[in-house]
Write an enzyme that holds these catalytic residues in place. Sequence first.
Site, PDB file in Angstrom:
ATOM      1  NE  ARG A 134       2.657  -7.384  20.041  1.00 21.74           N
ATOM      2  CZ  ARG A 134       3.551  -7.692  21.089  1.00 21.74           C
ATOM      3  NH1 ARG A 134       3.727  -8.858  21.446  1.00 21.74           N
ATOM      4  NH2 ARG A 134       3.904  -6.785  21.750  1.00 21.74           N
ATOM      5  CB  CYS A 154      -0.148 -11.673  -6.214  1.00 20.75           C
ATOM      6  SG  CYS A 154       0.523 -12.178  -7.655  1.00 20.75           S
ATOM      7  CG  ASP A 181      -4.944  -9.190 -14.712  1.00 21.25           C
ATOM      8  OD1 ASP A 181      -5.758  -8.617 -15.037  1.00 21.25           O
ATOM      9  OD2 ASP A 181      -4.642 -10.411 -15.476  1.00 21.25           O
ATOM     10  CG  ASN A 189      -6.367 -11.866  -6.205  1.00 22.23           C
ATOM     11  OD1 ASN A 189      -5.504 -11.395  -7.035  1.00 22.23           O
ATOM     12  ND2 ASN A 189      -6.302 -13.309  -6.228  1.00 22.23           N
ATOM     13  CB  ILE A 220      -5.504  -2.806 -17.578  1.00 23.17           C
ATOM     14  CG1 ILE A 220      -6.723  -2.643 -16.490  1.00 23.17           C
ATOM     15  CG2 ILE A 220      -6.269  -3.574 -18.899  1.00 23.17           C
ATOM     16  CD1 ILE A 220      -7.467  -1.645 -17.003  1.00 23.17           C
ATOM     17  CE1 TYR A 221       0.381  -8.384 -17.504  1.00 30.28           C
ATOM     18  CE2 TYR A 221      -1.498  -9.389 -16.329  1.00 30.28           C
ATOM     19  CZ  TYR A 221      -0.149  -9.095 -16.409  1.00 30.28           C
ATOM     20  OH  TYR A 221       0.586  -9.593 -15.282  1.00 30.28           O
TER      21      TYR A 221
END
EC number: 2.1.1.45
Length: 279
Positions: A134, A154, A181, A189, A220-221
């Site tokens: 848990r 995010c 991203d 991250n 990917i932008y």
Amino acid sequence: MTKADLLFKDNITKIMSEGVFSEQARPRYKNGEMANSKYITGAFAEYDLSKGEFPITTLRPIPIKSAIKEIFWIYQDQTNDLAVLNDKYGVTYWNDWEVGHTGTIGQRYGAVVKKHNIISKLLKQLEDNPWNRRNVISLWDYEAFEETEGLLPCAFQTMFDVRRVNGELYLDATLTQRSNDMLVAHHINAMQYVALQMMIAKHFGWRVGKFFYFINNLHIYDNQFEQAQELLKRQPSECNPKLVLNVPDGTDFFDIKPDDFALVDYDPIKPQLRFDLAI
């Protein structure tokens, strides 16, 4: 080629060849244009930290010092106050997400950690029974979302498990992220939460084990396609980077400092690439 480099190239290739385009995107570029992206869903990676596999690419420099400081802001300081992030750590990139003129990012991240006393509860659970199933950190708090505006988290959920192998205890971690991203934030991250995993392991004198990383929407932008192609052309460095936490086993979680971390054997390919971020 490290595992991280192999997965990085594979994911870029998959997004560019198999991905679909977003529609009605929330983010905007600084010029006000809608920031759509090409994306895939259900991306997964596994790294065995105990065998020297770390989720950081050598194909471009990844600035993890500020990213690790962000983890301290969230999980040690347990605040949403941008002044703490700016003044204590010298990190300013969250300022673009300030809510109104509150000096905060709204009831998000560190504010939710403090609200539910998440870290102290997690450490107590692991101390009482390392094998309990848990051990969950969840930053997805609907009540907080209704209370204030702000960017929704995010990287919103982390789970921990303990294994005994040849008499030693290993701490595994699973990070779940709703959106990532790929070119800018992916390794930032991942390494942030590896750092958190290492801090918790050190608190108990355990070894770090495996790091599992699940991303629902990996993208990917549409202003980054040129950089994506450049990264695919690059040959990875011969280095094998590792994150090291230089404190004794049993050091209290809240006594660990950002400067206790060191990234060793890291010689990424240069020059650094430029990205116009979506906000």
